[in-house]
Scaffold this active site. Structure first.
Site: not given
Ligand code: GLU
Length: 425
Positions: A81, A105, A117, A201, A232, A359
């Site tokens: 993810k 994370k 990613k 976030t 954002n 998410s």
């Molecule tokens: N791009 C965001 C991050 O770096 C969210 C990733 C997501 O929601 O999967 O955490």
């Protein structure tokens, strides 16, 4: 003029190499937890890395070939993810590091995912709406074999938004021949997006700021906050802090920074911001990003890009707390300097995990076809982040390590265990 010798240049390059610094901390974390070297060998790079070429018809009739990446760090815990960024400086090493951070994370907030990613080397600020649509759809076709609601679930990141997620979801659903909202998160509400995802976030960062402020006896009401970045995360955060009674004394974007010791009018700035978060272009009395980071404040939130707090400026940071809303804004050397100076760092893998947490909520809602209210989302997010913050803070205290290493120790454990149970190591 003073020039840097080659050793200094190499050191600087190494310090700014986000993959190298991530690997260094992962190695330390695994060592502290007593895992053997092969666990590090497995986790130091993504399991899978796809590089694709995406031909796109431009509005002037020409064809431009874009390069895209998708990295899947570790899928022992579950599907991978993580977001997709559109940026001219995207590199393979950066995407790899970002996928590892996503694994951390997910481990920290205990989601049933590994990290992934994606990135495309492009400058969306110089592309039309229809060029962006063709690029987004082309990327999904190019990576379709390795992604999907039970394999790897993308999301927004730097310079991507809910419209781009909508095009990507539509493209995937067409290929799949049925509506697949669970393919991607960060979608518009009408297409199965979740309440609270857009500001998630920043909400997560706010929760971390509140917890960190308690540890340092800082009252949020009247506290001076500097937010670097007005995308954002940065813009929502400035608003949340302003609404909570803090004085947002500084903000910045790619074109410069604004500072007012009495607090900026955040509502006005939000109103004037364009779709890429630019606001400082409207003003003449701007300061530089460097000046902003070193300005007088209680809480500093780097919410822009990597390598902003380095050995060059860490000694001059005045904040008592640094909360990393961006991915990788502080180098390892700077982490050491700030920690030695008694500044509390809330590391990126914790502070910015609110986005992926909501998410996950979005994906769960898509899978069950039953949708939650904004209050439900916020309540669940708050519980998870307060718990994760305190678990990491306590690990840092009891193991006598800095907050970054503590976060990595908490984040790496689940995927190491899952990989072991699966018989991979
Ligand atoms: N791009 C965001 C991050 O770096 C969210 C990733 C997501 O929601 O999967 O955490």
């Amino acid at each position: 003029m003073e020039t840097k010798n080659t050793v200094e240049q190499k050191n600087e390059k190494d310090n700014n190499d986000v993959l190298l610094s991530t690997q260094t901390v992962i190695h330390k974390a695994l060592e502290k937890l007593g895992y053997p070297e092969e666990v590090y060998e497995l986790l130091k790079e993504p399991l899978r890395m796809l590089t694709v070429k995406i031909p796109v018809k431009m509005d002037d009739g020409s064809v431009k070939i874009f390069t895209g990446y998708r990295a899947q760090h570790n899928d022992a815990v579950g599907p991978t993810k993580g977001g997709i960024r559109f940026h001219p400086n995207v590199t393979e090493r950066e995407v790899k590091a970002l996928s590892i951070w996503m694994s951390l994370k997910c481990g920290i907030v205990d989601l049933p995912y590994g990290g992934g990613k994606g990135g495309i080397v492009c400058d969306p600020r110089n592309m039309s709406f229809s060029e962006l649509e063709r690029l987004s759809r082309g990327y999904v076709r190019a990576i379709s074999q390795i992604v999907g609601p039970t394999k790897d679930i993308p999301a927004p990141d730097v310079f991507t938004n809910s419209q781009i997620m909508a095009w990507m979801m539509d493209e995937y659903s067409r290929m799949d021949e049925f509506n697949s909202p669970g393919f991607i998160t960060g979608k518009p509400l009408v297409l199965g997006g979740s309440h609270g995802r857009e500001s998630a976030t920043a909400k997560g960062v706010t929760i971390c700021i509140n917890e960190a402020a308690k540890k340092r006896d800082i009252d949020i009401k009247g506290a001076k906050v500097v937010v670097q970045g007005f995308g954002n995360a940065g813009s929502f955060l400035a608003k949340f802090m302003h609404d909570a009674g803090a004085k947002v004394v500084g903000i910045s974007d790619a074109y410069g920074a604004l500072y007012d010791k009495d607090g900026l009018d955040i509502d006005y700035l939000l109103d004037r911001r364009d779709s890429f978060g630019t606001v400082t272009k409207l003003f003449e009395n701007t300061i530089t990003n460097k000046e902003l980071l070193e300005s007088e404040c209680d809480i500093l939130v780097p919410a822009a890009i990597e390598n902003q707090i380095t050995a060059d400026n860490a000694h001059n940071i005045k904040a008592k707390i640094v909360v990393e809303a961006a991915n990788g804004p502080t180098t390892l050397e700077a982490t050491q300097i700030l920690t030695d100076r008694g500044i509390l760092i809330v590391p990126d893998v914790l502070a910015s995990s609110g986005g992926v947490t909501v998410s996950y909520f979005e994906w769960v809602q898509n899978n069950q076809g039953y949708y939650w209210t904004e209050e439900e989302v916020e309540e669940k997010l708050e519980k998870i982040l307060v718990k994760s913050f305190n678990a990491i803070y306590e690990t840092a205290q009891s193991r006598h390590v800095d907050m970054r290493l503590a976060a990595y120790m908490v984040g790496v454990r689940k995927m190491a265990e899952a990989s072991r149970f699966r018989g991979w190591i």
